[in-house]
Design an enzyme around this catalytic site. Structure first.
Site, mmCIF file in Angstrom:
data_model
loop_
_atom_site.group_PDB
_atom_site.id
_atom_site.type_symbol
_atom_site.label_atom_id
_atom_site.label_comp_id
_atom_site.label_asym_id
_atom_site.label_seq_id
_atom_site.Cartn_x
_atom_site.Cartn_y
_atom_site.Cartn_z
ATOM 1 N N ASP A 57 -19.699 33.805 11.772
ATOM 2 C CA ASP A 57 -18.662 34.803 11.525
ATOM 3 C C ASP A 57 -19.218 36.217 11.391
ATOM 4 O O ASP A 57 -18.479 37.182 11.571
ATOM 5 C CB ASP A 57 -17.856 34.431 10.281
ATOM 6 C CG ASP A 57 -16.658 33.562 10.639
ATOM 7 O OD1 ASP A 57 -16.817 32.694 11.512
ATOM 8 O OD2 ASP A 57 -15.580 33.772 10.072
ATOM 9 N N CYS A 98 -21.773 27.075 9.394
ATOM 10 C CA CYS A 98 -20.901 28.241 9.258
ATOM 11 C C CYS A 98 -19.417 27.887 9.414
ATOM 12 O O CYS A 98 -19.050 26.755 9.722
ATOM 13 C CB CYS A 98 -21.334 29.315 10.251
ATOM 14 S SG CYS A 98 -20.682 30.972 9.876
ATOM 15 N N ASP A 99 -18.577 28.902 9.244
ATOM 16 C CA ASP A 99 -17.137 28.736 9.061
ATOM 17 C C ASP A 99 -16.451 27.815 10.061
ATOM 18 O O ASP A 99 -15.602 27.005 9.690
ATOM 19 C CB ASP A 99 -16.433 30.096 9.134
ATOM 20 C CG ASP A 99 -16.808 31.018 7.994
ATOM 21 O OD1 ASP A 99 -17.928 30.898 7.489
ATOM 22 O OD2 ASP A 99 -15.991 31.871 7.629
ATOM 23 N N LYS A 100 -16.762 27.957 11.345
ATOM 24 C CA LYS A 100 -16.002 27.225 12.363
ATOM 25 C C LYS A 100 -16.613 25.870 12.707
ATOM 26 O O LYS A 100 -15.952 25.052 13.355
ATOM 27 C CB LYS A 100 -15.884 28.064 13.635
ATOM 28 C CG LYS A 100 -15.279 29.451 13.427
ATOM 29 C CD LYS A 100 -13.908 29.407 12.797
ATOM 30 C CE LYS A 100 -13.318 30.786 12.599
ATOM 31 N NZ LYS A 100 -13.990 31.601 11.569
ATOM 32 N N CYS A 170 -22.775 31.862 3.890
ATOM 33 C CA CYS A 170 -22.508 32.910 2.908
ATOM 34 C C CYS A 170 -22.332 32.336 1.507
ATOM 35 O O CYS A 170 -21.636 31.334 1.312
ATOM 36 C CB CYS A 170 -21.233 33.665 3.270
ATOM 37 S SG CYS A 170 -21.311 34.519 4.841
ATOM 38 N N SER A 445 -11.463 36.678 6.031
ATOM 39 C CA SER A 445 -12.625 35.971 5.517
ATOM 40 C C SER A 445 -12.282 35.354 4.179
ATOM 41 O O SER A 445 -11.498 35.916 3.404
ATOM 42 C CB SER A 445 -13.804 36.938 5.353
ATOM 43 O OG SER A 445 -14.825 36.346 4.576
#
Length: 538
Positions: A57, A98-100, A170, A445
């Site tokens: 991201d 990560c996010d996805k 993150c 986010s």
């Protein structure tokens, strides 16, 4: 390939690795893959590492204003399908980062329905700068502080040199850590999997356990759709609300349920969970860090505190029920994970609101909205480009009391959800997070805080009411009554919608053009291609 013939009849296991040298999120995954490979061999399986797209991201958002981010989730799903189903592998273990990647991997598990489990690969650590802790969230907000003239660029650059002190996703309860927790809450990851520090000894232990467990799952023929039941999704929704997870988990849980062909209305489940209180206060929701949640008991600890609200009969990738799993979970540290009888806040962390501006709903991370602001009314100021909104913040066009509408930024309008998160972070950094509201169909986010209304449905490009808001319209946000509305009559709204003409996008041939043709509404998880689910038709 050096595979001995005696291995030919053993279970063939895919290690789905989204390793990439482009982002710190994935920097450690090759080491994790090697460890999982050894564990699979020791358990009597034959591992085959496969690589997929690795969206970050913070990195992949640099081009096309973040338009590639959401589409990479579904690119990953299809990537896994082609490699695993095409080769007729027997099972898979997916390294989540990560996010996805985590939602894409959950969707792939649900679609392929072969024995599978998610291995969350953990969060990064922050550092110290100027005598205080800094992490990526602080850097994110500091961009707005610089734009507002309250911090120098040199000070911001110094923060960037200290904010990340290791591999992983993150810090904070943003989308990556939220979705890794959702994998565990759904029963698709082993207990005590999330959150977990990247590169730490506990991740190594989990990798060994996961490698052995996937071979067992293949031998028992325990499949994702045995686990991804309506009750499992209800459990995950309850956990997300109690933790105050990322707004983006709503779309990802919907998408996973669709891929599982599961008869559950996830959006309705979030609305039903409105009486679930907040048991954690992890940043950006409060003062605690993700390391505190980890040390305090993690997702397993939250679920232990929520036992009375959960369906304990559901199966998990342990092969046992959630009830059996939680019986072995120690009492969490109540400094970081409160009991349901004594929550940090007596309100849900995530809510769905509706009204004439969002007839199909919009999502609010209530846990990250200033507690003093539960009702907000202001004049609409419309932008269709995040950079223009940030420029408006710099030149004073954006003022206290405004409701900033960021639109034509949804999955179809972008195409691919366009970044709106940087403006929200800049707004908070400029000190306007509790005096300016943002309503958007763009990409937010999980680190965002402030009066943020996201995932407005239908999106503007689909002809949703967000498309016809005008500068000067009065917008009402009532988070107690769960209302998002603007001050127009039904007749005036109907007339505006009838006159609306969707913008014509001049797209060159490529992935974004294909995505726009295939992507479904956000209320259907923005999956690719029209689907039908048993019992959940609108």
């Amino acid at each position: 390939m050096g595979i001995p013939e005696e291995d030919f009849d053993k279970p063939k296991i895919a290690i789905v690795n989204s390793s990439s040298k482009l982002s710190v999120c994935y920097a450690h995954l090759d080491d994790v893959a090697r460890q999982v490979e050894k564990a699979i061999r020791a358990a009597g399986g034959v591992p085959f590492e496969i690589r997929t797209v690795a969206p970050s991201d913070f990195v992949t958002s640099a081009g096309k204003q973040g338009r590639y981010l959401m589409p990479t989730r579904d690119l990953l799903v299809n990537d896994v399908e082609v490699q695993v189903e095409g080769a007729e592998l027997d099972g898979m273990i997916l390294l989540a980062s990560c996010d996805k990647t985590t939602p894409g991997q959950l969707m792939a598990c649900a679609r392929l329905n072969i024995p599978a489990l998610i291995l969350p690969c953990g969060y990064q650590l922050g550092g110290e700068c100027g005598g205080r802790h800094v992490d990526i969230e602080e850097v994110y907000k500091a961009v707005g502080t610089v734009k507002a003239g309250r911090m120098t660029l040199i000070e911001l650059e110094d923060m960037t040199r200290h904010a990340i002190k290791g591999p992983g996703v993150c810090a904070g309860l943003a989308t990556a850590n939220t979705m890794q927790c959702m994998a565990e809450a759904l029963g698709m990851a082993l207990p005590h999997s999330a959150p977990i520090r990247a590169g730490g000894p506990r991740l190594a232990e989990q990798a060994d356990k996961a490698g052995a467990k996937i071979v067992e799952l293949v031998n028992k023929n325990l499949r994702p759709r045995d686990i991804l039941t309506p009750a499992a999704f209800r459990n995950a929704v309850t956990v997300a609300v109690a933790m105050g997870g990322s707004v983006n988990c709503v779309r990802h849980l919907i998408a996973t349920s669709i891929e599982a062909e599961c008869a559950v209305d996830v959006l309705a489940e979030f609305e039903r969970a409105a009486d679930v209180d907040q048991l954690t206060l992890v940043r950006p929701n409060g003062p605690h860090r993700i390391e505190d949640l980890d040390a305090g008991g993690g997702c397993a600890g939250v679920m232990r505190q929520l036992r009375a609200r959960l369906d304990l009969s559901v199966l998990t990738v342990t092969g046992a029920t959630l009830e059996a799993n939680l019986a072995e979970v120690p009492q969490p540290d109540e400094a970081f994970i409160r009991p349901a009888s004594n929550p940090f806040r007596r309100e849900p962390g995530l809510i769905v609101i509706r009204g004439n501006l969002a007839p199909e709903g919009a999502v609010v991370k209530l846990s990250a909205v200033p507690e003093a602001v539960r009702r907000f009314a202001g004049v609409a100021r419309v932008f269709e480009d995040e950079n223009e909104a940030i420029a408006g913040l710099q030149d004073g066009t954006v003022r206290a009391g405004d409701v900033i509408v960021l639109r034509m930024m949804g999955a179809r309008g972008g195409p691919g959800t366009v970044f709106a998160a940087s403006f929200m972070a800049a707004l908070v950094g400029a000190g306007l997070g509790d005096t300016v509201a943002v309503v958007t169909d763009g990409e937010l986010s999980g680190l965002n805080s402030g009066i943020t209304i996201g995932q407005v449905m239908p999106e503007a490009a689909e002809g949703g009411p967000l498309a016809v808001v005008r500068n000067g319209d009065m917008v009402e946000i009532d988070l107690t009554r769960r209302v998002l509305a603007f001050d127009v009559t039904d007749d005036e709204l109907a007339a505006r919608l009838a006159a609306f003409v969707p913008p014509v996008l001049d797209l060159k041939p490529g992935w974004l053009s294909m995505y726009r043709q295939l992507v479904q509404p956000m209320s259907q998880g923005a999956v690719l291609g029209e689907r039908r689910r048993p019992g959940v038709h609108k």
